[in-house]
Write a protein that holds these residues in place. Structure first.
Motif, mmCIF file in Angstrom:
data_model
loop_
_atom_site.group_PDB
_atom_site.id
_atom_site.type_symbol
_atom_site.label_atom_id
_atom_site.label_comp_id
_atom_site.label_asym_id
_atom_site.label_seq_id
_atom_site.Cartn_x
_atom_site.Cartn_y
_atom_site.Cartn_z
ATOM 1 N N GLY A 61 -6.906 -4.411 -0.428
ATOM 2 C CA GLY A 61 -6.971 -5.502 -1.398
ATOM 3 C C GLY A 61 -5.922 -6.567 -1.145
ATOM 4 N N VAL A 62 -4.692 -6.150 -0.881
ATOM 5 C CA VAL A 62 -3.621 -7.115 -0.606
ATOM 6 C C VAL A 62 -3.913 -7.873 0.683
ATOM 7 C CG1 VAL A 62 -1.170 -7.340 -0.042
ATOM 8 C CG2 VAL A 62 -1.881 -5.875 -1.937
ATOM 9 N N GLN A 63 -4.379 -7.178 1.727
ATOM 10 C CA GLN A 63 -4.691 -7.850 2.994
ATOM 11 C C GLN A 63 -5.816 -8.866 2.813
ATOM 12 O OE1 GLN A 63 -2.869 -7.315 5.949
ATOM 13 N NE2 GLN A 63 -3.874 -9.242 6.367
ATOM 14 N N ALA A 64 -6.835 -8.524 2.031
ATOM 15 C CA ALA A 64 -7.929 -9.471 1.766
ATOM 16 C C ALA A 64 -7.404 -10.702 1.033
ATOM 17 C CB ALA A 64 -9.027 -8.788 0.950
ATOM 18 N N GLY A 65 -6.514 -10.503 0.091
ATOM 19 C CA GLY A 65 -5.924 -11.643 -0.623
ATOM 20 C C GLY A 65 -5.094 -12.530 0.280
ATOM 21 N N LEU A 66 -4.295 -11.917 1.148
ATOM 22 C CA LEU A 66 -3.495 -12.699 2.096
ATOM 23 C C LEU A 66 -4.383 -13.470 3.069
ATOM 24 C CD1 LEU A 66 -0.639 -10.162 2.902
ATOM 25 C CD2 LEU A 66 -0.432 -12.314 1.629
ATOM 26 N N GLY A 125 0.818 -1.214 0.000
ATOM 27 C CA GLY A 125 0.000 0.000 0.000
ATOM 28 C C GLY A 125 0.848 1.258 0.000
ATOM 29 N N ALA A 126 1.914 1.254 0.794
ATOM 30 C CA ALA A 126 2.795 2.423 0.856
ATOM 31 C C ALA A 126 3.469 2.674 -0.483
ATOM 32 C CB ALA A 126 3.837 2.233 1.951
ATOM 33 N N VAL A 127 3.971 1.618 -1.106
ATOM 34 C CA VAL A 127 4.633 1.764 -2.406
ATOM 35 C C VAL A 127 3.645 2.295 -3.440
ATOM 36 C CG1 VAL A 127 5.702 0.484 -4.306
ATOM 37 C CG2 VAL A 127 6.419 0.059 -1.957
ATOM 38 N N ALA A 128 2.432 1.713 -3.473
ATOM 39 C CA ALA A 128 1.422 2.165 -4.443
ATOM 40 C C ALA A 128 1.031 3.615 -4.183
ATOM 41 C CB ALA A 128 0.191 1.260 -4.377
ATOM 42 N N GLY A 129 0.868 3.976 -2.916
ATOM 43 C CA GLY A 129 0.496 5.347 -2.580
ATOM 44 C C GLY A 129 1.573 6.343 -2.938
ATOM 45 N N ILE A 130 2.820 6.021 -2.649
ATOM 46 C CA ILE A 130 3.936 6.915 -2.984
ATOM 47 C C ILE A 130 4.034 7.088 -4.495
ATOM 48 C CG2 ILE A 130 6.457 7.111 -2.986
ATOM 49 C CD1 ILE A 130 6.355 5.769 -0.171
ATOM 50 N N ASN A 160 -0.797 14.578 -6.498
ATOM 51 C CA ASN A 160 -1.952 14.762 -5.620
ATOM 52 C C ASN A 160 -1.826 13.826 -4.418
ATOM 53 O OD1 ASN A 160 -4.446 14.836 -4.386
ATOM 54 N ND2 ASN A 160 -5.601 14.826 -6.301
ATOM 55 N N PRO A 161 -1.489 14.352 -3.243
ATOM 56 C CA PRO A 161 -1.321 13.506 -2.067
ATOM 57 C C PRO A 161 -2.603 12.774 -1.674
ATOM 58 C CG PRO A 161 -0.603 15.753 -1.595
ATOM 59 C CD PRO A 161 -1.186 15.748 -2.960
ATOM 60 N N ALA A 162 -3.754 13.384 -1.910
ATOM 61 C CA ALA A 162 -5.018 12.723 -1.560
ATOM 62 C C ALA A 162 -5.235 11.484 -2.419
ATOM 63 C CB ALA A 162 -6.191 13.690 -1.718
ATOM 64 N N ALA A 163 -4.910 11.581 -3.698
ATOM 65 C CA ALA A 163 -5.028 10.412 -4.577
ATOM 66 C C ALA A 163 -4.048 9.335 -4.139
ATOM 67 C CB ALA A 163 -4.778 10.806 -6.032
ATOM 68 N N GLY A 164 -2.838 9.728 -3.783
ATOM 69 C CA GLY A 164 -1.849 8.763 -3.304
ATOM 70 C C GLY A 164 -2.325 8.052 -2.050
ATOM 71 N N PHE A 165 -2.917 8.818 -1.126
ATOM 72 C CA PHE A 165 -3.427 8.224 0.112
ATOM 73 C C PHE A 165 -4.570 7.253 -0.184
ATOM 74 C CE2 PHE A 165 -6.352 8.262 3.744
ATOM 75 C CZ PHE A 165 -5.506 7.757 4.726
ATOM 76 N N ILE A 204 -5.230 5.628 -2.937
ATOM 77 C CA ILE A 204 -4.713 4.442 -3.627
ATOM 78 C C ILE A 204 -3.955 3.558 -2.644
ATOM 79 C CG2 ILE A 204 -3.043 3.688 -5.366
ATOM 80 C CD1 ILE A 204 -4.096 6.076 -7.066
ATOM 81 N N ALA A 205 -3.214 4.156 -1.722
ATOM 82 C CA ALA A 205 -2.490 3.372 -0.712
ATOM 83 C C ALA A 205 -3.456 2.571 0.152
ATOM 84 C CB ALA A 205 -1.643 4.293 0.161
ATOM 85 N N VAL A 206 -4.517 3.218 0.621
ATOM 86 C CA VAL A 206 -5.498 2.547 1.487
ATOM 87 C C VAL A 206 -6.210 1.432 0.714
ATOM 88 C CG1 VAL A 206 -7.676 2.872 2.739
ATOM 89 C CG2 VAL A 206 -5.810 4.501 3.028
#
Length: 154
Positions: free
Chosen positions: A51-56, A24-29, A37-42, A44-46
């Motif tokens: 999504g990754v946590q649900a998959g795991l 999430g951090a990598v995608a957000g950055i 746009n920091p809001a878009a980054g945030f 996308i990070a969330v």
């Protein structure tokens, strides 16, 4: 972008526990940098982290269900007092487990046929569980299959 790559390289060091956070951090950055746009980054990070946590979580449940089904099938094949080995071999051969199963008692009611058994895991720890017959198969019937003290079977 270099910070994102550095975080990605650190992913194996943290294991699965931090995979969703780092992804999430990598995608957000990356998104925040690309869009400015920091809001878009945030956002996308969330979203990526969720999504990754649900998959795991799904992968962990599938593996645990496989282990529980292996123990339940071994319980179903036992005669009272008999001891037999059980084994699970996952498609990805990480976390394969073995142990023994010992039938303690059988409970036959008009609603279900269930068995209570002791089972061990490869580290030598013993646990008690229940399995019930469901059609021609035996299924795990314990109410607490996800406690951390079960090691590989949580």
């Amino acid at each position: 972008m270099r910070h994102g790559l550095a975080l990605l390289l650190l992913l194996p060091l943290g294991g699965c526990g931090v995979a969703a956070d780092l992804t999430g951090a990598v995608a957000g950055i990356a998104a925040g940098t690309a869009t400015g746009n920091p809001a878009a980054g945030f956002a996308i990070a969330v979203g990526t982290r969720a999504g990754v946590q649900a998959g795991l979580n799904w992968a962990v449940r599938v593996r645990a269900r496989g282990e529980q089904d292996a123990v339940a099938e071994a319980i179903g094949s036992l005669a009272p007092g008999e001891v037999r080995p059980w084994r699970i071999e996952h498609d990805i051969p990480i976390g394969n487990e073995t142990g023994e199963v010992r039938l303690v008692r059988e409970m036959v009611t008009p609603l279900a046929t269930c068995r209570e058994a002791l089972f061990s895991v490869s580290d030598g720890a013993w646990f008690i569980t229940s399995a019930c017959q469901q059609g021609d198969r035996w299924k795990w019937a314990a109410a607490e299959p996800a406690v951390p003290r079960w090691g590989a079977l949580h």
